[in-house]
Design an enzyme around this catalytic site. Structure first.
Site, mmCIF file in Angstrom:
data_model
loop_
_atom_site.group_PDB
_atom_site.id
_atom_site.type_symbol
_atom_site.label_atom_id
_atom_site.label_comp_id
_atom_site.label_asym_id
_atom_site.label_seq_id
_atom_site.Cartn_x
_atom_site.Cartn_y
_atom_site.Cartn_z
ATOM 1 N N TYR A 113 -2.337 -1.402 9.864
ATOM 2 C CA TYR A 113 -2.504 -1.744 8.313
ATOM 3 C C TYR A 113 -1.188 -1.429 7.849
ATOM 4 O O TYR A 113 -0.430 -2.121 7.300
ATOM 5 C CB TYR A 113 -3.625 -0.923 7.832
ATOM 6 C CG TYR A 113 -3.753 -1.275 6.425
ATOM 7 C CD1 TYR A 113 -4.243 -2.439 5.937
ATOM 8 C CD2 TYR A 113 -3.261 -0.050 5.294
ATOM 9 C CE1 TYR A 113 -4.440 -2.572 4.405
ATOM 10 C CE2 TYR A 113 -3.433 -0.560 4.184
ATOM 11 C CZ TYR A 113 -3.962 -1.528 3.654
ATOM 12 O OH TYR A 113 -4.158 -1.665 2.375
ATOM 13 N N SER A 149 0.647 -1.224 -0.049
ATOM 14 C CA SER A 149 0.099 -0.148 -0.132
ATOM 15 C C SER A 149 0.872 1.286 -0.147
ATOM 16 O O SER A 149 2.145 1.163 0.618
ATOM 17 C CB SER A 149 -0.802 0.102 1.414
ATOM 18 O OG SER A 149 -1.778 1.209 1.577
HETATM 19 P P1 NDP Z 1 -11.782 -5.265 -1.937
HETATM 20 O O1 NDP Z 1 -12.547 -4.958 -0.757
HETATM 21 O O2 NDP Z 1 -12.386 -4.296 -3.303
HETATM 22 O O3 NDP Z 1 -11.616 -6.784 -2.490
HETATM 23 C C1 NDP Z 1 -11.186 -7.583 -1.386
HETATM 24 C C2 NDP Z 1 -10.959 -8.906 -2.320
HETATM 25 O O4 NDP Z 1 -10.262 -9.625 -1.079
HETATM 26 C C3 NDP Z 1 -12.312 -9.757 -2.256
HETATM 27 O O5 NDP Z 1 -11.894 -10.481 -3.403
HETATM 28 C C4 NDP Z 1 -12.559 -10.508 -1.030
HETATM 29 O O6 NDP Z 1 -13.276 -11.662 -1.432
HETATM 30 C C5 NDP Z 1 -10.908 -10.916 -0.883
HETATM 31 N N1 NDP Z 1 -10.888 -11.054 0.630
HETATM 32 C C6 NDP Z 1 -11.375 -10.386 1.859
HETATM 33 N N2 NDP Z 1 -11.207 -10.883 2.976
HETATM 34 C C7 NDP Z 1 -10.490 -12.108 2.638
HETATM 35 C C8 NDP Z 1 -10.259 -13.499 3.571
HETATM 36 N N3 NDP Z 1 -10.385 -13.490 4.789
HETATM 37 N N4 NDP Z 1 -9.632 -14.395 2.764
HETATM 38 C C9 NDP Z 1 -9.756 -14.500 1.244
HETATM 39 N N5 NDP Z 1 -9.988 -13.240 0.524
HETATM 40 C C10 NDP Z 1 -10.520 -12.610 1.193
HETATM 41 O O7 NDP Z 1 -10.346 -4.618 -1.955
HETATM 42 P P2 NDP Z 1 -9.108 -4.055 -2.618
HETATM 43 O O8 NDP Z 1 -9.401 -4.866 -4.195
HETATM 44 O O9 NDP Z 1 -9.283 -2.518 -2.631
HETATM 45 O O10 NDP Z 1 -7.771 -4.683 -2.080
HETATM 46 C C11 NDP Z 1 -6.976 -5.539 -2.461
HETATM 47 C C12 NDP Z 1 -5.769 -5.382 -1.936
HETATM 48 O O11 NDP Z 1 -5.122 -4.191 -2.335
HETATM 49 C C13 NDP Z 1 -5.640 -5.570 -0.375
HETATM 50 O O12 NDP Z 1 -4.432 -6.210 0.018
HETATM 51 C C14 NDP Z 1 -5.348 -4.014 0.103
HETATM 52 O O13 NDP Z 1 -4.612 -3.892 1.242
HETATM 53 C C15 NDP Z 1 -4.640 -3.527 -1.305
HETATM 54 N N6 NDP Z 1 -4.717 -1.930 -1.325
HETATM 55 C C16 NDP Z 1 -5.923 -1.332 -1.355
HETATM 56 C C17 NDP Z 1 -6.043 0.040 -1.930
HETATM 57 C C18 NDP Z 1 -7.241 0.609 -2.182
HETATM 58 O O14 NDP Z 1 -7.323 1.933 -1.844
HETATM 59 N N7 NDP Z 1 -8.349 0.003 -2.392
HETATM 60 C C19 NDP Z 1 -4.702 1.067 -1.605
HETATM 61 C C20 NDP Z 1 -3.671 0.057 -1.500
HETATM 62 C C21 NDP Z 1 -3.650 -1.432 -1.281
HETATM 63 P P3 NDP Z 1 -14.973 -11.690 -1.604
HETATM 64 O O15 NDP Z 1 -15.185 -10.931 -2.867
HETATM 65 O O16 NDP Z 1 -15.215 -13.165 -1.329
HETATM 66 O O17 NDP Z 1 -15.280 -10.916 -0.243
#
Ligand code: NDP
Length: 251
Positions: A156, A143
């Site tokens: 985080y 991040s």
């Molecule tokens: P979203 O909330 O849009 O999507 C999260 C994804 O992770 C979904 O596919 C979800 O599955 C899955 N997920 C959540 N919890 C679990 C779990 N316990 N086990 C397995 N899968 C899980 O998040 P983003 O796409 O925005 O984030 C993705 C990554 O990017 C993360 O690591 C986040 O920290 C990082 N990030 C995000 C930023 C942002 O601003 N959005 C900025 C910087 C980094 P399901 O659909 O089944 O719930």
């Protein structure tokens, strides 16, 4: 034979876009979801319509006890569907948000973030290693908040910093197998993350846009192509790097 990438959290947000961008490069996809099977199936169908193979598996990446069974299922399925039980790229993307001041953070909140963003990433990678082809790659999603310090992200941000450090150690240890390990650090992106606050809260959205040299908040499609590029031969000399993809947030 097509390369195969395993993307955790490929059902929504950044992981969904990464999966589609990888598929557009001719890479077959294994994606995981936690609870959103329907969203995962939609991504699978979209990838198949691009002419690539795609498979979705349920996995809670915060529960390391599930990992042996998960890899058994995935590798057996790959063997059946592609004639090969191994894959080439692992993208550790799945994750949830935590916004809490250090003074208010509970042990349970810290454990949740640690389990999903560090312990899960570490052991999923460890368990994946026997199945990753030599010459492949690992991409950890960190991040911008490891560099940009904002109140409420101490746990985080510091756990994502640990993943960045882990990336360097893995790059060193896996060099002998020609497996490259890099970290992509997105700035704030409009997804469901954190209840969708970057996308849906106008105040937060315009605050981040104002802090960003390119003048807006990031979108999932700003990230997926960078991850896909790292999984191509053109990126073969990029190793042990933190690549921030934030449009110049807080520079
Ligand atoms: P979203 O909330 O849009 O999507 C999260 C994804 O992770 C979904 O596919 C979800 O599955 C899955 N997920 C959540 N919890 C679990 C779990 N316990 N086990 C397995 N899968 C899980 O998040 P983003 O796409 O925005 O984030 C993705 C990554 O990017 C993360 O690591 C986040 O920290 C990082 N990030 C995000 C930023 C942002 O601003 N959005 C900025 C910087 C980094 P399901 O659909 O089944 O719930």
């Amino acid at each position: 034979m097509n390369k195969v990438a395993l993307v955790t959290g490929g059902s929504r947000g950044l992981g969904r876009n990464m999966s589609l961008a990888l598929a557009k490069k001719g890479i077959d996809i294994v994606l995981t979801y936690n609870s959103n099977q329907e969203a995962a199936n939609d991504v699978v169908a979209e990838i198949q319509s691009l002419g690539q193979k795609a498979f979705a598996f349920q996995l809670d990446t915060s529960n390391i006890r599930l990992f042996d069974g998960f890899f058994k299922r995935v590798t057996e399925h790959l063997q059946e569907q592609t004639g090969r039980s191994t894959f080439d790229y692992l993208v550790n993307n799945a994750g949830t948000a935590l916004y809490a001041l250090a003074s208010d953070t509970t042990e349970e909140q810290m454990d949740n973030i640690f389990n999903i963003h560090y312990k899960g990433v570490f052991f999923l990678t460890q368990k994946a290693l026997p199945f990753i082809n030599d010459g492949g790659g690992i991409i950890n999603i960190s991040s911008g908040l490891t560099r940009i310090i904002m109140p409420g992200s101490s746990v985080y941000g510091s756990i994502k910093t640990a993943v960045e450090s882990l990336t360097l150690y893995l790059a060193k240890e896996l060099g002998a197998r020609k497996i490259r390990v890099n970290v992509v650090a997105p700035g704030a992106i409009e997804t469901d993350f954190g209840g969708g606050r970057t996308r849906d809260n106008k105040e937060i959205n315009s605050h981040i846009a104002a802090l960003t040299a390119l003048g807006r908040v990031g979108l999932p499609e700003d990230i997926g192509g960078v991850v896909a590029f790292l999984c191509t031969p053109d990126a073969y000399w990029i190793n042990g790097q933190r690549i921030e993809v934030s449009g110049g947030q807080s520079i």
